[in-house]
Design an enzyme around this catalytic site. Structure first.
Site, PDB file in Angstrom:
ATOM      1  N   SER A  63     -51.131  -5.236  -4.991  1.00  0.00           N
ATOM      2  CA  SER A  63     -51.390  -3.600  -4.905  1.00  0.00           C
ATOM      3  C   SER A  63     -51.159  -3.059  -3.345  1.00  0.00           C
ATOM      4  O   SER A  63     -51.137  -3.969  -2.504  1.00  0.00           O
ATOM      5  CB  SER A  63     -53.137  -3.332  -5.062  1.00  0.00           C
ATOM      6  OG  SER A  63     -53.376  -2.146  -4.397  1.00  0.00           O
ATOM      7  N   TYR A 109     -60.909  -6.903  -2.408  1.00  0.00           N
ATOM      8  CA  TYR A 109     -59.740  -6.617  -3.189  1.00  0.00           C
ATOM      9  C   TYR A 109     -58.521  -6.608  -2.522  1.00  0.00           C
ATOM     10  O   TYR A 109     -57.551  -7.182  -2.784  1.00  0.00           O
ATOM     11  CB  TYR A 109     -59.831  -5.193  -3.516  1.00  0.00           C
ATOM     12  CG  TYR A 109     -58.980  -4.774  -4.696  1.00  0.00           C
ATOM     13  CD1 TYR A 109     -59.058  -5.034  -5.910  1.00  0.00           C
ATOM     14  CD2 TYR A 109     -58.033  -3.751  -4.132  1.00  0.00           C
ATOM     15  CE1 TYR A 109     -58.122  -4.661  -7.046  1.00  0.00           C
ATOM     16  CE2 TYR A 109     -56.942  -3.399  -5.235  1.00  0.00           C
ATOM     17  CZ  TYR A 109     -57.116  -3.664  -6.356  1.00  0.00           C
ATOM     18  OH  TYR A 109     -56.149  -3.369  -7.431  1.00  0.00           O
ATOM     19  N   ALA A 110     -58.630  -6.246  -1.076  1.00  0.00           N
ATOM     20  CA  ALA A 110     -57.295  -6.203  -0.252  1.00  0.00           C
ATOM     21  C   ALA A 110     -56.962  -7.547   0.189  1.00  0.00           C
ATOM     22  O   ALA A 110     -55.681  -7.959   0.199  1.00  0.00           O
ATOM     23  CB  ALA A 110     -57.429  -5.489   1.038  1.00  0.00           C
ATOM     24  N   ALA A 111     -58.175  -8.271   0.303  1.00  0.00           N
ATOM     25  CA  ALA A 111     -57.551  -9.974   0.572  1.00  0.00           C
ATOM     26  C   ALA A 111     -57.195 -10.673  -0.562  1.00  0.00           C
ATOM     27  O   ALA A 111     -56.056 -11.256  -0.469  1.00  0.00           O
ATOM     28  CB  ALA A 111     -58.997 -10.710   1.187  1.00  0.00           C
ATOM     29  N   LYS A 142     -55.228  -9.305  -3.054  1.00  0.00           N
ATOM     30  CA  LYS A 142     -54.045  -8.722  -3.270  1.00  0.00           C
ATOM     31  C   LYS A 142     -53.259  -9.022  -2.479  1.00  0.00           C
ATOM     32  O   LYS A 142     -51.721  -9.258  -2.534  1.00  0.00           O
ATOM     33  CB  LYS A 142     -54.111  -7.105  -3.627  1.00  0.00           C
ATOM     34  CG  LYS A 142     -54.933  -6.624  -4.685  1.00  0.00           C
ATOM     35  CD  LYS A 142     -54.243  -7.225  -6.063  1.00  0.00           C
ATOM     36  CE  LYS A 142     -54.978  -6.614  -7.377  1.00  0.00           C
ATOM     37  NZ  LYS A 142     -54.647  -7.361  -8.672  1.00  0.00           N
TER      38      LYS A 142
HETATM   39  P1  NAD Z   1     -57.938  -1.908 -15.979  1.00  0.00           P
HETATM   40  O1  NAD Z   1     -59.498  -1.938 -15.623  1.00  0.00           O
HETATM   41  O2  NAD Z   1     -57.587  -0.776 -16.632  1.00  0.00           O
HETATM   42  O3  NAD Z   1     -57.565  -3.055 -16.778  1.00  0.00           O
HETATM   43  C1  NAD Z   1     -57.607  -4.374 -16.130  1.00  0.00           C
HETATM   44  C2  NAD Z   1     -58.116  -5.457 -17.137  1.00  0.00           C
HETATM   45  O4  NAD Z   1     -58.342  -6.739 -16.497  1.00  0.00           O
HETATM   46  C3  NAD Z   1     -59.202  -5.090 -18.017  1.00  0.00           C
HETATM   47  O5  NAD Z   1     -59.009  -4.868 -19.370  1.00  0.00           O
HETATM   48  C4  NAD Z   1     -60.347  -5.862 -17.792  1.00  0.00           C
HETATM   49  O6  NAD Z   1     -61.110  -6.272 -18.937  1.00  0.00           O
HETATM   50  C5  NAD Z   1     -59.339  -7.192 -17.295  1.00  0.00           C
HETATM   51  N1  NAD Z   1     -60.220  -8.168 -16.739  1.00  0.00           N
HETATM   52  C6  NAD Z   1     -61.158  -8.324 -15.720  1.00  0.00           C
HETATM   53  N2  NAD Z   1     -61.464  -9.455 -15.652  1.00  0.00           N
HETATM   54  C7  NAD Z   1     -60.972 -10.428 -16.154  1.00  0.00           C
HETATM   55  C8  NAD Z   1     -61.024 -11.670 -16.399  1.00  0.00           C
HETATM   56  N3  NAD Z   1     -61.825 -12.463 -15.700  1.00  0.00           N
HETATM   57  N4  NAD Z   1     -60.292 -12.193 -17.298  1.00  0.00           N
HETATM   58  C9  NAD Z   1     -59.268 -11.487 -17.964  1.00  0.00           C
HETATM   59  N5  NAD Z   1     -59.263 -10.230 -17.960  1.00  0.00           N
HETATM   60  C10 NAD Z   1     -60.168  -9.786 -17.196  1.00  0.00           C
HETATM   61  O7  NAD Z   1     -57.133  -1.833 -14.570  1.00  0.00           O
HETATM   62  P2  NAD Z   1     -55.695  -1.459 -14.534  1.00  0.00           P
HETATM   63  O8  NAD Z   1     -55.463  -0.474 -13.219  1.00  0.00           O
HETATM   64  O9  NAD Z   1     -54.807  -1.570 -15.605  1.00  0.00           O
HETATM   65  O10 NAD Z   1     -55.123  -2.905 -13.487  1.00  0.00           O
HETATM   66  C11 NAD Z   1     -54.126  -3.735 -13.948  1.00  0.00           C
HETATM   67  C12 NAD Z   1     -53.941  -4.551 -12.475  1.00  0.00           C
HETATM   68  O11 NAD Z   1     -53.141  -3.627 -11.774  1.00  0.00           O
HETATM   69  C13 NAD Z   1     -55.032  -5.230 -11.841  1.00  0.00           C
HETATM   70  O12 NAD Z   1     -54.747  -6.416 -11.525  1.00  0.00           O
HETATM   71  C14 NAD Z   1     -55.025  -3.981 -10.739  1.00  0.00           C
HETATM   72  O13 NAD Z   1     -55.599  -4.535  -9.523  1.00  0.00           O
HETATM   73  C15 NAD Z   1     -53.786  -3.894 -10.499  1.00  0.00           C
HETATM   74  N6  NAD Z   1     -53.420  -2.593 -10.101  1.00  0.00           N
HETATM   75  C16 NAD Z   1     -53.935  -1.261 -10.369  1.00  0.00           C
HETATM   76  C17 NAD Z   1     -53.904  -0.024  -9.563  1.00  0.00           C
HETATM   77  C18 NAD Z   1     -54.319   1.472 -10.249  1.00  0.00           C
HETATM   78  O14 NAD Z   1     -54.193   2.291  -9.437  1.00  0.00           O
HETATM   79  N7  NAD Z   1     -54.774   1.365 -11.491  1.00  0.00           N
HETATM   80  C19 NAD Z   1     -53.147  -0.182  -8.534  1.00  0.00           C
HETATM   81  C20 NAD Z   1     -52.604  -1.093  -7.987  1.00  0.00           C
HETATM   82  C21 NAD Z   1     -52.833  -2.502  -8.650  1.00  0.00           C
END
Ligand code: NAD
Length: 245
Positions: free
Chosen positions: A140, A153-155, A157
């Site tokens: 991220s 979260y930052a740590a 990522k």
């Molecule tokens: P989201 O919450 O829509 O999807 C994340 C999914 O991970 C969910 O379905 C959740 O149930 C699943 N999950 C959570 N804990 C889990 C576990 N212990 N085991 C298995 N699955 C688990 O979020 P998203 O925005 O689609 O995020 C997807 C990835 O992208 C994440 O790693 C997030 O940190 C990263 N990300 C998102 C953004 C953003 O702006 N949305 C930005 C940067 C990075």
């Protein structure tokens, strides 16, 4: 991607769901993963993926639990016969300033977001090496720039970036690539509760003046998972509309 087997963690919704649909549209066979509470979403997505004409199955496992992940990877192998691409996408946020953050809130976010990447990669690596496969990790922009209320979260990522570069050095000799994707703000469940003020600030800081869509991140994953990207490894690729410049 025809006949490639792809495992996508946290793929019942958001970015993971978009990745599953994109790779399925390119005829990859898709192993979906999420926690049990997401069964309904997984069931619907399985039907959507199947209607694209490829094989699909879902597997419950908590990425922070190595035992569950090892069993899941075994089941993926039983179902599909092999594994070529791992997309470490599962992630959570539990935002608080450090002054208010409990040890549990710290640990949970590290366990899912960073140790989860270790667990899934550790369990999948023998097969990925055997198939000269690919690993794609979801970092991220917060891991690069930091963010108020997101030390945990930052740590995690930022840790993913170091993990990606180190593993790329270890497994390059086997023809395996390992890359990190660095999204900015993408419209998913994770960002839907941001206040209108924060969304406005993010848009102002983003050169393109908007949040990204999960499908846009999925396009980048599809490229990195393809043979066209086979000389790219250890790369940290931003997809943030210009938020980081
Ligand atoms: P989201 O919450 O829509 O999807 C994340 C999914 O991970 C969910 O379905 C959740 O149930 C699943 N999950 C959570 N804990 C889990 C576990 N212990 N085991 C298995 N699955 C688990 O979020 P998203 O925005 O689609 O995020 C997807 C990835 O992208 C994440 O790693 C997030 O940190 C990263 N990300 C998102 C953004 C953003 O702006 N949305 C930005 C940067 C990075």
């Amino acid at each position: 991607m025809e006949n490639k087997i792809v495992l996508i963690t946290g793929s019942s919704q958001g970015i993971g769901r978009a990745i599953a649909l994109k790779l399925a549209s390119e005829k990859a066979k898709v192993a979906l993963n999420d926690i049990r509470s997401q069964e309904e979403n997984l069931r619907k997505l399985k039907e959507e993926v199947r209607s694209l004409g490829t094989e699909v199955e879902y597997f419950f496992a908590d990425v922070s639990n190595l035992d569950e992940i090892e069993k899941m990877v075994e089941k993926v192998k039983e179902k599909f016969g092999r594994l070529d691409v791992l997309v470490n996408n599962a992630g959570i946020a539990q935002d608080k300033t450090l002054a208010k953050m409990t040890k549990n809130e710290w640990q949970k976010v590290i366990d899912v977001n960073l140790t989860g990447v270790f667990n899934c990669t550790k369990a999948s690596l023998p097969q990925i090496i055997q198939n000269q496969g690919k690993i794609i990790n979801m970092s991220s922009v917060v891991g690069q720039k930091g963010n108020f209320g997101q030390t945990n979260y930052a740590a995690a990522k930022a840790g993913i970036i170091g993990f990606t570069k180190s593993l790329a050095k270890e497994v390059g000799r086997f023809g395996v690539t390992v890359n990190a994707i660095v999204p900015g703000f993408i419209e998913t469940r994770l960002t839907k509760d941001l206040s209108p003020e924060i969304k406005l600030t993010v848009k102002k800081l983003t050169a393109l003046g908007r949040l990204g869509q999960p499908e846009e991140v999925a396009n980048l994953v599809a490229f990195l998972a393809s043979e066209q990207a086979k000389f790219i490894t250890g790369a940290v690729i931003n997809i943030d509309g210009g938020l980081s410049i």
